[in-house]
Structures are given as structure tokens and as C-alpha cells.
Scaffold this active site. Structure first.
Site, PDB file in Angstrom:
ATOM      1  N   GLU A  46      -0.943  19.104 -22.967  1.00 43.41           N
ATOM      2  CA  GLU A  46      -1.662  18.074 -23.730  1.00 43.41           C
ATOM      3  C   GLU A  46      -1.308  16.678 -23.239  1.00 43.41           C
ATOM      4  O   GLU A  46      -2.154  15.783 -23.230  1.00 43.41           O
ATOM      5  CB  GLU A  46      -1.391  18.227 -25.232  1.00 43.41           C
ATOM      6  CG  GLU A  46      -1.931  19.517 -25.844  1.00 43.41           C
ATOM      7  CD  GLU A  46      -3.397  19.789 -25.524  1.00 43.41           C
ATOM      8  OE1 GLU A  46      -4.178  18.837 -25.380  1.00 43.41           O
ATOM      9  OE2 GLU A  46      -3.751  20.985 -25.392  1.00 43.41           O
ATOM     10  N   HIS A  94      -3.471  15.691 -20.348  1.00 44.19           N
ATOM     11  CA  HIS A  94      -4.727  15.065 -20.784  1.00 44.19           C
ATOM     12  C   HIS A  94      -4.470  13.597 -21.136  1.00 44.19           C
ATOM     13  O   HIS A  94      -5.261  12.718 -20.802  1.00 44.19           O
ATOM     14  CB  HIS A  94      -5.263  15.749 -22.050  1.00 44.19           C
ATOM     15  CG  HIS A  94      -5.886  17.090 -21.822  1.00 44.19           C
ATOM     16  ND1 HIS A  94      -6.883  17.299 -20.909  1.00 44.19           N
ATOM     17  CD2 HIS A  94      -5.673  18.296 -22.428  1.00 44.19           C
ATOM     18  CE1 HIS A  94      -7.259  18.578 -20.954  1.00 44.19           C
ATOM     19  NE2 HIS A  94      -6.537  19.194 -21.866  1.00 44.19           N
TER      20      HIS A  94
HETATM   21 ZN    ZN Z   1      -6.571  21.229 -22.326  1.00 50.09          ZN
END
Ligand code: ZN
Length: 700
Positions: free
Chosen positions: A490, A493
Site C-alpha cells: 500500500e 501506491h
Molecule cells: Zn494495490
């Protein structure tokens, strides 16, 4: 392998600067109507209340419609400024409110927000139609597009123009008015069919639940399992169906008849039952093929892949064909090991799909002996975040952090950090919301409260949401290795969002195609086991000792376990998706089961009979019930990219500041401003190859 989502709003956020229409509610007490005065424009959760959202969203929609009206009613000839830039700036208020709204409806919802969500959904789709099916607006965009070379635009402005034009074209704006009407009837029929599919599948899942009244049938389940299965509607124990073909309980269930019964209930839930979806999915596939043809393409997949990195179905099939031989060969070996385990434990039968997970678990224990409880004390949440995830970002990109306890959050568990460049310049705000709670939906994701854009002089405000179990008060939050990997994922991202360096919010950061957006996140997972990073963060929460090498070796080795199976089941599902969406517009599918069998057979994905597709067509909700049609391959595509990219690092000195900067400059900072395949190739020096992925999965 992690299948995680990244969410980004279809429309992007920006500030209210330079936008006169945002001033018209300055007298209101609704904090969402004005730009936040907090650092970075962070939402002020001390002031935002549930009942502020509806008013702000409605006002945002009105403002956007007003601006669109102004653009199309202009008698001035279309210019980049009065059309494209005006469009880009048309949703300032709406986007700002939607960013906060979707954060809350995902991570901390309640009845009021859910009701607003339901009420607003049709209004958002009407707004979309009012833009993308607005012929006057399209004609202005098209005029500009047709003379784009003579407009003397900088590269990013040109890309913005092209992107708007393509979005209109993809939506069908370029069709004759007669064809537009046909498209509308297709779209509305498809919406109805998808709805019916979802409804029928939900009923099928419920009706397919298997009830057992004899406890001995459930041998192998723990007391806690049994407790959770107690049948609330009657006697005995009830196992409800999960979306996938394989069911979690199959791993523990000892009795073969029980396993077969449960597996068959899942496999046949929507095939030959009262909730049969076969005629629905054939109609959807046939209608989508017609839609593809109407829009000028050989099939639906060709139309829907236009803006992706893969570009055309041939490239997707090329990836599949490259993976199938190694995947099925490894699955075949795994099947033999499992068959041997069946024999050794006294079984006298041929391995079937319902036996796989039960015996694979025995093989795993015998081969790897990896106990989560041994590992978890070395993975304390905050240590993993600060000394692992952030530390890797420092080593690669020079990023440092400072906790900000003064920034308001929507829940007391949310952590906030300010991130800085190597130079000390501010980079943005990061929120980490890690623990699960009833008000949060499942899974893990990243999104923005504020999108980066130079147009509005905005730095990103980004959040990560996970669903780790919350420890009881006073106990440390200890993670499994999978959860550690999720945190790196995450934050990958997040880095894609933080490094965004775009003029326009709609091209910024993670606003890229689905078969690219998971690349930076999956790539970031690689650092979790990188020795220099691992020894910095995998510290025993009591003693501070580093994790022993023996445990690291076990984690690494177990990463290749069962990969033949998992890749084959994924390929089978991905391939089904592509086969359904590459039929011609005059194809008539007589029988969905025959179609499925033939689709698996011609791609040699049926050679290991004990490995069924992860989803059968009849319950493949990603492609028939939601937006992943001709897109399920994306997970495999980005997996190929991230292993290929990590391979570049391995052969160029690994974790260095210089290597990180190069990735940042050439990919992570570029948003959607370049063709993705060119962007990747420039950085890598060649097209992506599948060999590193096969090696990482232990298939070579
Ligand atoms: Zn992802």
C-alpha cells in the site's frame, strides 16, 4: 500473492483557487464547501459532520453542471483554455468533497453515509452522461483534437487533450445519433443484466450453503470454527459459500465425502440450480461483443484494452501463453507430491480438486514447518512502518518523516505523518489507518484526500487503509508476514501518489490504467525481505533482537509453495475472462458450459484436472457483475512488471539512492503523462519479460 485494490476517484481533486463559483456559499457553516485551512489542505475532521456531505455533493454537482453549460454555450471558437482547461477545472468542489466522502464510506461508514451514497449513485452516473454524451461539448473537444499539432501545446497539455478526446470516444461520443441510441439500449440492457447476475449470484451463494447435522462429518474443524458455523436458521452447522471455487474450510475438513459435497455445492452453485446464471452470462458476452463492434472494434476486449499498457488482446494472450507451460508443469509436480501424501496417510484414491488444499497443507507443514506465531513477535506494526516501510523509502528516495499528532483524523486509530524530501522540502501528508473495525470494508487500499497538481499548487495528502486485527489495550500490534507485505504494497501506491509531478490533477499520480497501477505497489513489496531493510525493522518487540536467519529462510522458501496451483487457477480464470470477451459480434453461444470447457482446453489450462479455475464463468462476479471485464489479467500483468523491474535492480546494484531516483524520475513521478509501455521500456531498456516472475514463483 496479494490481490489488493487501489481506489482513486474518477474525478480528481484540486483546490478552489481561481474558481469563482466556489465562493457562493461562504456564509454556510458547512466546512466542506470551503477549502480547508489546515496544512496541505487536509480535511478538518473536527468540523466535518455526516449531514454536511449531501449538501456539499449536490452543490458540487450543480457547480460542475453550470461550468459545463458555460463551456458549451460559448460562442467563442474552442480553445485549449476555454474548453479543455475549463473542463479540467470544472469539478473543484465536487472532487474535493468526493475524496473525503469516499474515504469515509470505505474506512469508517455509518447508516447516514450509506444512505447518502445510495442516493448519490444515480446522480453521479447522470452527471457522467451529461458530460460524455454531450455532443456540443464533444464537438468542441474534437475540433481541438483534430488540429492538436497546430495548437502549440506543451507535452502534458497535449496529453490532457488527447485523454479527454479518448474518454469521449470510448464512451461512444463519436457515433452517429442513431448508433448512439443503439449504444444506449446496449448499455442499459447490460446494466440490467449485470444487476440480475449479481442478484442471482447472491441468491446462489446463499442457497448453496451446505448444512451438516452430524458432527462427525465436520471432523478436522476447530471448536472456534464449529462455533462460527452454528446454524442460526435451524439445526447443525452451516458452511456458507465464498466467491471463489475453493472454499476455506476444505483445508481442514478430514472427511472426503464432506469435502466433495462442499466443493460441488460451490462449483455448481449457479449451474443447473434454481439460480442458474448461464443464460445471463451468454447474453452479456454476446451483447458486449455487439457493443465492441458498434464502437468499431473486432471484439469487446479490443475496445476495452485501448488505454491499457497491454493495448491489444494479443499481448494479453502472449503473457498467458508464456506462463501456461511452467505453471501447469509445476502444478503437475505439486499434484504428484500431494498424491504421495494421500498415499502416505493411508488414502486410496486419486487426487481431486476438493482434496488439494487439505493435503497441500500437510505437505506445507512437512516441507516448511513455518509457524506464524514464531514470526509475529518480530513484526510490530509501528516498527515495521517506521523502520521498514519508511526506511526503505529513505534508502531509495531520500524520504524522511515526522509524526503529526496535530492533524485531525476521522478515527482515533489513524496515524498521521508528514513526509519530506532529502533536501528537507515538504513532500506531503500520509495517513495510516491499519486496524479493522465494523465500519470499515474488507481489504486494503490507498487513495488521496488531496491530489498533487501544479495547476493548483497542491501537494498530495494520501492515506493507506488496512484490516489488521486490533490488539487488546496494552498489547502490541504484531503482524503476520503477509500483513507486513501488505503494508509495503500500500505504501508503494502512496509513493506513486507522493512523487506525482503533474500540472493537471486528472493526469496525476495513480491515475493510470489498471494493468499498470498495481506495478509500483507490488514492486515495493520486494523490499520487505531485502536484507538491509529487514534487519532494520524485524526486531523482537520485547528484546529488540533481530529476526534469526533461520526464520527468514523459512519465509523465503515458503513463498514458492503451491505456486503452480495458484498461478494455474489464476490463469484459468484470466483466460476465461479473455475468451468470453474476444468472441465476434455474430457469435451465438449455445451452451456456457461447453464454451468454458473449450476455452480451457484450447489454451491447455485443463491438463491438471485437480486444478479448477479460481472462478467459474457462472460465478465470476469480477467480469459479469462488476467492472473487470477483459481486465482480470491485470493482476498477472503487473506481477510480471514488478518482478522484471526488481530484476533490473538486482542486476544494477540493488537498493541504492541512485537506482531509486532513476525509478522515481522515469516512472513514479510521471503519472499518466506518457504511453505506459514506452515509459516502462525507456526505464528498463527493453520490454518486460516473464522469466523473473517465473523464477520468483519458483517455477523455473
Ligand atoms: Zn494495490
Amino acid at each position: 500473492m496479494l490481490l489488493l485494490t487501489v481506489m482513486f476517484s474518477a474525478c480528481k481533486d484540486s483546490s478552489t483557487k481561481n474558481n469563482p463559483t466556489s465562493q457562493n456559499s461562504m456564509n454556510s457553516n458547512n466546512p466542506l464547501l470551503a477549502e480547508s485551512t489546515l496544512p496541505y489542505g487536509a480535511p478538518d475532521f473536527t468540523k466535518i459532520k455526516n449531514d454536511h456531505f449531501k449538501e456539499a455533493l449536490l452543490q458540487g454537482i450543480d457547480e460542475k453542471r453550470e461550468i459545463i453549460k458555460k463551456i458549451v454555450s460559448s460562442t467563442d471558437p474552442a480553445t485549449f483554455e476555454n474548453t479543455i482547461l475549463a473542463l479540467e477545472k470544472s469539478g473543484v468542489l465536487l472532487d474535493r468533497v468526493r475524496n473525503v466522502f469516499s474515504a469515509l464510506t470505505g474506512a469508517h461508514t455509518n447508516d447516514t453515509l450509506q444512505a447518502v451514497q445510495e442516493e448519490m449513485a444515480p446522480k453521479f452516473s447522470e452527471l457522467r452522461d451529461a458530460i460524455y454524451l454531450n455532443d456540443k461539448l464533444f464537438q468542441r473537444v474534437k475540433t481541438l483534437y483534430n488540429k492538436k499539432e497546430s495548437l502549440d501545446l506543451d507535452a502534458e497539455s497535449l496529453k490532457l487533450l488527447e485523454t479527454y478526446f479518448e474518454d469521449f470516444e470510448i464512451a461512444g461520443a463519436n457515433l452517429s445519433s442513431e448508433d448512439k441510441e443503439t449504444l444506449k439500449t446496449y448499455n442499459s440492457r447490460l446494466a440490467i443484466l449485470s444487476n440480475t447476475f449479481n442478484k442471482t449470484l447472491l441468491e446462489a451463494n446463499n442457497a448453496g450453503a451446505v448444512t451438516f447435522t452430524d458432527k462427525s462429518d465436520l471432523a478436522g474443524l476447530s471448536d472456534a470454527d464449529l462455533k462460527s458455523l452454528e446454524n442460526k436458521d435451524g439445526e447443525g452447522w452451516k458452511i456458507t459459500l465464498q466467491n471463489t471455487t475453493q472454499q476455506p474450510m476444505l483445508q481442514s475438513l478430514k472427511k472426503r465425502e464432506t469435502r466433495e459435497k462442499l466443493f460441488q455445492a460451490a462449483w455448481l452453485r449457479a449451474d443447473g440450480t434454481a439460480q442458474d446464471t448461464k443464460s445471463i452470462i451468454t447474453e452479456i458476452a454476446e451483447l458486449r461483443a455487439k457493443k465492441g463492434a458498434l464502437l468499431g472494434f473486432a471484439n469487446y476486449a479490443e475496445w476495452s484494452l485501448q488505454n491499457t499498457m497491454a493495448k491489444v488482446p494479443e499481448n494479453v494472450f502472449k503473457l498467458f501463453n508464456g506462463l501456461v507451460p511452467s505453471a501447469t508443469a509445476k502444478a503437475g509436480q505439486e499434484a504428484m507430491e500431494i498424491q504421495e501424501m494421500i498415499r502416505k496417510t493411508g488414502g486410496d484414491f486419486t487426487l481431486a480438486p476438493w482434496d488439494w488444499n487439505h493435503y497441500a497443507e500437510m505437505v506445507r507443514k512437512a516441507k516448511y514447518d513455518l509457524d506464524e506465531n514464531q514470526i509475529k513477535p518480530y513484526f510490530e506494526l509501528k516498527t515495521v512502518l517506521e523502520k521498514g516501510v519508511f526506511y526503505a523509502a529513505e534508502k531509495l528516495y531520500g524520504i524522511t518523516y515526522k509524526a503529526r499528532t496535530d492533524i485531525p483524523t476521522y478515527h482515533e486509530d489513524v496515524l498521521v505523518y508528514e513526509l519530506f524530501e532529502e533536501s528537507g522540502d515538504p513532500l506531503g501528508l500520509f495517513y495510516g489507518d491499519f486496524f479493522s473495525r465494523p465500519s470499515k470494508r474488507g481489504g486494503a487500499w490507498m487513495s488521496n484526500f488531496v491530489d498533487q497538481s501544479k495547476l493548483y499548487n497542491k501537494k498530495p495528502v494520501i492515506y493507506n487503509v488496512c484490516n489488521y486485527p486490533k490488539p487488546v489495550a496494552g498489547e502490541p500490534a504484531l503482524l503476520t508476514y503477509d500483513e507486513v507485505e501488505t503494508m509495503f504494497h500500500e505504501f508503494g501506491h502512496a509513493l506513486h501518489g507522493f512523487f506525482a509531478d503533474q500540472q493537471y490533477p486528472s493526469l496525476s499520480g495513480t491515475s493510470v490504467a489498471r494493468d499498470f497501477v498495481e506495478f509500483p505497489s507490488q514492486f515495493n513489496e520486494n523490499w520487505a525481505l531485502y536484507p538491509e531493510i529487514l534487519k532494520n525493522y524485524a526486531l523482537h518487540y520485547k528484546t529488540g533482537e533481530q529476526i534469526p536467519q533461520e526464520l527468514i529462510d523459512k519465509i523465503k522458501k515458503s513463498g514458492t509453495f503451491n505456486q503452480g496451483y495458484s498461478l494455474t487457477e489464476n490463469l484459468a480464470a484470466s483466460n476465461l475472462d479473455m475468451q468470453w470477451h474476444t468472441i465476434g459480434s455474430d457469435t451465438k453461444i449455445e451452451d456456457a458450459n461447453d464454451f468454458e470447457k473449450e476455452a480451457l482446453h484450447k489454451t491447455k489450462l485443463d491438463v491438471v484436472s485437480a486444478v479448477p479455475p479460481r472462478y467459474r464463468s457462472t460465478y465470476f462476479a469480477h467480469i459479469f457483475g462488476s467492472g473487470y471485464a477483459a481486465g482480470y489479467y491485470s493482476y498477472l500483468w503487473t506481477e510480471m512488471l514488478h518482478h522484471d523491474a526488481y530484476n533490473w535492480f538486482e542486476t544494477h546494484g540493488g537498493l541504492t539512492r541512485e537506482n531509486g531516483q532513476r525509478l522515481r524520475d522515469m516512472i513514479l513521478s510521471r503519472g499518466n503523462t506518457l504511453p505506459l509501455e514506452e515509459m516502462y521500456k525507456d526505464w528498463r531498456g527493453s520490454d518486460p519479460k516473464i522469466e523473473p516472475m517465473l523464477k520468483a514463483r519458483g517455477l523455473q
